[in-house]
Write a protein that holds these residues in place. Structure first.
Motif, PDB file in Angstrom:
ATOM      1  N   ARG A 188       3.074   1.343   9.352  1.00  0.00           N
ATOM      2  CA  ARG A 188       2.890   0.901  10.341  1.00  0.00           C
ATOM      3  C   ARG A 188       1.429   0.997  11.380  1.00  0.00           C
ATOM      4  O   ARG A 188       0.977   0.043  12.185  1.00  0.00           O
ATOM      5  N   LEU A 189       0.823   2.327  10.755  1.00  0.00           N
ATOM      6  CA  LEU A 189      -0.567   2.386  11.525  1.00  0.00           C
ATOM      7  C   LEU A 189      -1.513   1.414  10.945  1.00  0.00           C
ATOM      8  O   LEU A 189      -2.059   0.646  11.973  1.00  0.00           O
ATOM      9  N   TYR A 190      -1.498   0.959   9.807  1.00  0.00           N
ATOM     10  CA  TYR A 190      -2.271  -0.315   9.380  1.00  0.00           C
ATOM     11  C   TYR A 190      -1.773  -1.493   9.809  1.00  0.00           C
ATOM     12  O   TYR A 190      -2.537  -2.399  10.067  1.00  0.00           O
ATOM     13  N   ASP A 191      -0.514  -1.853  10.042  1.00  0.00           N
ATOM     14  CA  ASP A 191       0.015  -2.824  10.595  1.00  0.00           C
ATOM     15  C   ASP A 191      -0.526  -3.038  12.027  1.00  0.00           C
ATOM     16  O   ASP A 191      -0.910  -4.392  12.559  1.00  0.00           O
ATOM     17  N   ARG A 192      -0.433  -2.239  12.754  1.00  0.00           N
ATOM     18  CA  ARG A 192      -1.106  -2.308  14.107  1.00  0.00           C
ATOM     19  C   ARG A 192      -2.432  -2.392  14.105  1.00  0.00           C
ATOM     20  O   ARG A 192      -3.080  -3.164  15.073  1.00  0.00           O
ATOM     21  N   ARG A 193      -3.212  -2.176  13.105  1.00  0.00           N
ATOM     22  CA  ARG A 193      -4.749  -2.418  12.878  1.00  0.00           C
ATOM     23  C   ARG A 193      -4.940  -3.841  12.450  1.00  0.00           C
ATOM     24  O   ARG A 193      -6.184  -4.234  12.167  1.00  0.00           O
ATOM     25  N   ASP A 194      -3.662  -4.292  11.946  1.00  0.00           N
ATOM     26  CA  ASP A 194      -4.047  -5.714  11.347  1.00  0.00           C
ATOM     27  C   ASP A 194      -4.724  -5.613  10.065  1.00  0.00           C
ATOM     28  O   ASP A 194      -5.471  -6.506   9.879  1.00  0.00           O
ATOM     29  N   THR A 195      -4.332  -4.517   9.331  1.00  0.00           N
ATOM     30  CA  THR A 195      -5.331  -4.160   8.171  1.00  0.00           C
ATOM     31  C   THR A 195      -4.269  -3.956   6.864  1.00  0.00           C
ATOM     32  O   THR A 195      -3.153  -3.249   7.445  1.00  0.00           O
ATOM     33  N   ASP A 196      -4.681  -4.048   5.755  1.00  0.00           N
ATOM     34  CA  ASP A 196      -3.751  -3.661   4.586  1.00  0.00           C
ATOM     35  C   ASP A 196      -4.211  -2.245   4.316  1.00  0.00           C
ATOM     36  O   ASP A 196      -5.199  -2.036   4.274  1.00  0.00           O
ATOM     37  N   PRO A 197      -3.159  -1.382   3.673  1.00  0.00           N
ATOM     38  CA  PRO A 197      -3.485  -0.095   3.524  1.00  0.00           C
ATOM     39  C   PRO A 197      -4.140  -0.084   2.146  1.00  0.00           C
ATOM     40  O   PRO A 197      -3.988  -1.086   1.333  1.00  0.00           O
ATOM     41  N   PRO A 198      -4.993   0.856   1.939  1.00  0.00           N
ATOM     42  CA  PRO A 198      -5.316   0.844   0.338  1.00  0.00           C
ATOM     43  C   PRO A 198      -4.473   0.784  -0.653  1.00  0.00           C
ATOM     44  O   PRO A 198      -3.092   1.442  -0.475  1.00  0.00           O
ATOM     45  N   SER A 199      -4.619   0.115  -1.812  1.00  0.00           N
ATOM     46  CA  SER A 199      -3.481  -0.288  -2.800  1.00  0.00           C
ATOM     47  C   SER A 199      -3.107   1.292  -3.409  1.00  0.00           C
ATOM     48  O   SER A 199      -1.936   1.329  -3.800  1.00  0.00           O
ATOM     49  N   TRP A 200      -3.933   2.204  -3.297  1.00  0.00           N
ATOM     50  CA  TRP A 200      -3.683   3.321  -3.695  1.00  0.00           C
ATOM     51  C   TRP A 200      -2.804   4.456  -3.021  1.00  0.00           C
ATOM     52  O   TRP A 200      -2.297   5.505  -3.541  1.00  0.00           O
ATOM     53  N   LEU A 201      -2.799   4.176  -1.725  1.00  0.00           N
ATOM     54  CA  LEU A 201      -2.299   5.086  -0.650  1.00  0.00           C
ATOM     55  C   LEU A 201      -0.908   5.366  -0.962  1.00  0.00           C
ATOM     56  O   LEU A 201      -0.363   6.544  -1.257  1.00  0.00           O
ATOM     57  N   VAL A 202      -0.208   4.316  -0.977  1.00  0.00           N
ATOM     58  CA  VAL A 202       1.471   4.510  -0.898  1.00  0.00           C
ATOM     59  C   VAL A 202       1.977   5.158  -2.333  1.00  0.00           C
ATOM     60  O   VAL A 202       2.625   5.928  -2.353  1.00  0.00           O
ATOM     61  N   PRO A 203       1.586   4.640  -3.428  1.00  0.00           N
ATOM     62  CA  PRO A 203       1.702   5.142  -4.596  1.00  0.00           C
ATOM     63  C   PRO A 203       1.402   6.600  -4.823  1.00  0.00           C
ATOM     64  O   PRO A 203       2.224   7.424  -5.332  1.00  0.00           O
ATOM     65  N   ALA A 204       0.199   6.802  -4.030  1.00  0.00           N
ATOM     66  CA  ALA A 204      -0.194   8.345  -4.390  1.00  0.00           C
ATOM     67  C   ALA A 204       0.728   9.131  -3.362  1.00  0.00           C
ATOM     68  O   ALA A 204       1.138  10.406  -3.934  1.00  0.00           O
ATOM     69  N   LEU A 205       1.175   8.651  -2.179  1.00  0.00           N
ATOM     70  CA  LEU A 205       2.046   9.366  -1.511  1.00  0.00           C
ATOM     71  C   LEU A 205       3.405   9.754  -2.395  1.00  0.00           C
ATOM     72  O   LEU A 205       3.943  10.830  -2.380  1.00  0.00           O
ATOM     73  N   LEU A 206       3.868   8.666  -2.898  1.00  0.00           N
ATOM     74  CA  LEU A 206       5.169   8.734  -3.557  1.00  0.00           C
ATOM     75  C   LEU A 206       5.077   9.603  -4.775  1.00  0.00           C
ATOM     76  O   LEU A 206       6.041  10.439  -4.906  1.00  0.00           O
TER      77      LEU A 206
END
Length: 507
Positions: A232-250
């Motif tokens: 949601r933070l990246y959505d409010r900034r109208d940018t895509d999160p780094p491709s590695w961020l969500v997989p790294a968290l999971l």
């Protein structure tokens, strides 16, 4: 010591050593198959966007998990998670016949081998067994590719037999698993001193485990909960999160929670042993209490694969209920998973099948652990029988020793798995709009005049909370405890032979 001599000594041993090497190789073969399957899914190329294929789907496959690019990462991740019970099984198999192996290593020291040479022999044994298993698993994988490379009537493939991982990736898998097995063996032996008179531990734990595993569980849950706020933070900034961020968290969160549950079993065993020692009155429970407090980490080693499978199963059960709730929300609002929930539920059937396979693998690890524990302590059990302790009392003490930490540990694994699923997939909510006609019933009924008097009104958000999958969780817990009881029964079959008085003279 020449390399040929080192290899010959590493492969020498009794039938128990042969069984240990075979089981370790089997575990490495299973891990290789799972790793190659996950990497093959990731190697599927995504076709370019065209007018007839704007979604960039791979229509040469019959399974939707392979067709949609967005589902392949989750499929590969689920396959890689299956490696955790398999690797835990490998760890259990490596301990089979440990007393006899220790005596053999002590004989090498007595014959003049140095401590470093003895360590290299043990490391080479694990590495060679894993190498044989890795090569066997790779052979089965490539033979299976040829057998299943049969398109159906529509020209679609059931499995991705038309692609292969990069050669460097294949080489890394085939060489990495034996290296990891050898390094793990060397790490476990770093606090072990092999003398001509036996194997001694150079580090003794003077106090019981502390509940620091709860920090790992909390960190894992926090990582899963943080996925939605971060996106949601990246959505409010109208940018895509780094491709590695969500997989790294999971990945990091899942591994932290799983390790926390497994390591926390040591504290559970220690606490259960202290409570039994304080409140139990029967001799069986008191014997189990002493054993639990003397070696509390035995529970972590024994139930590692089982708890990992239970945690995965509980997470899958929570995810299934989310898809059910999201489908109901879609039917109410006309959006979301109104027509696709059946596909996702069928996908969860495959996940449940994978969890069942993991439970079977974990049951094999439990059998190995119980048999190894009884064999390793056969002199102590024989001494107890010689002093007048009935064998049924020893059997009940083994059951206490297995169930006392297993019951709370399985409950914790179920709760953590469900919380991980709920932390990642929150309660599905959707906005709902309705049309309101501000004219008379006659004007609103006439299509020619209704449009002039109709306005769209935002209705309150519709929320469908997912149910708690009590039935699935109960089945998972009951299946896990039934597996523990079954393996205890197998161990009791060996108890009479292991408690013969003649065992007191075994060196």
């Amino acid at each position: 010591m020449r390399p040929s001599t080192l290899v010959r000594l590493a492969l020498a041993g009794t039938r128990t050593d042969t069984v240990r090497v075979a089981l370790t190789a089997l575990s490495a073969a299973l891990a290789t198959l799972v790793a190659l399957a996950a990497l093959t899914v990731l190697a599927i190329p995504t076709p370019p966007a065209t007018d007839g294929n704007g979604s960039r789907w791979s229509h040469q496959y019959a399974n939707q998990l392979l067709v949609e690019p967005g589902l392949r990462g989750g499929t590969a991740f689920a396959l890689l998670l299956l490696m955790i019970p398999v690797l835990a099984l490998a760890g259990q198999c490596a301990r089979l016949g440990a007393p006899a192996r220790d005596r053999r290593l002590a004989a090498f020291r007595l014959a003049g081998a140095t401590p470093g040479q003895v360590t290299r022999i043990a490391v080479l044994e694990a590495g060679l067994a894993s190498l044989l298993g890795t090569l066997a698993g790779a052979s089965v994988h490539f033979v299976g590719r040829e057998l299943f490379d049969r398109p159906d009537a529509r020209g679609r493939l059931v499995l991705p037999t038309d692609v292969l991982p990069a050669p460097g990736v294949l080489a890394a898998v085939l060489a990495g698993l034996p290296v990891v097995a050898a390094l793990a063996t060397a790490l476990m032996l770093r606090r072990v001193s092999t003398t001509p008179f036996g194997v001694l531990r150079t580090h003794r734990r003077e106090r019981g485990p502390r509940p620091w595993a709860g920090v790992l569980i909390g960190a894992g849950l926090a990582a899963f909960v943080a996925v939605e706020p971060v996106t949601r933070l990246y959505d409010r900034r109208d940018t895509d999160p780094p491709s590695w961020l969500v997989p790294a968290l999971l990945v990091s969160g899942g591994l932290a929670a799983m390790v926390g549950v497994v390591v926390g079993t040591g504290w559970i065993s220690w606490t259960a042993g202290r409570m039994l020692h304080r409140y139990a009155r029967g001799p069986a429970a008191l014997l189990a209490a002493r054993r639990l407090t003397a070696d509390p980490w035995a529970g972590s080693r024994t139930f590692a694969a089982l708890l990992a499978a239970v945690l995965l199963g509980a997470g899958a059960a929570g995810l299934r209920e989310y898809f059910v709730a999201a489908g109901e929300l879609g039917r109410r609002t006309g959006s979301g998973l109104a027509g696709d929930d059946g596909f996702y539920l069928r996908t969860m059937d495959l996940v449940d099948l994978a969890v069942a396979v993991a439970m079977l693998v974990a049951a094999g690890g439990l059998v190995v652990a119980v048999v190894e524990g009884i064999t390793a302590r056969r002199r102590a059990y024989a001494a107890l029988v010689a002093t007048g302790v009935p064998r049924p009392t020893l059997g009940r003490s083994i059951a206490w020793q297995s169930l006392a930490p297993a019951v709370p540990a399985v409950a914790v694994a179920l709760a953590v798995g469900l919380l991980l699923a709920r932390g990642l997939f929150r309660t599905p909510t959707a906005s709902h709009y309705d049309e309101v006609c501000d004219a008379t019933a006659q004007l609103c009924a006439d299509p020619a005049t209704r449009a002039r008097h109709t306005r769209v009104v935002a209705m309150p958000d519709v929320t469908v909370p997912p149910d708690v999958p009590l039935e699935q969780l109960a089945l998972l817990g009951a299946g896990a405890l039934a597996g523990v009881l079954a393996t205890v029964g197998v161990g009791l079959l060996l108890l009479r032979a292991s408690t013969a008085v003649e065992e007191l003279r075994v060196t």
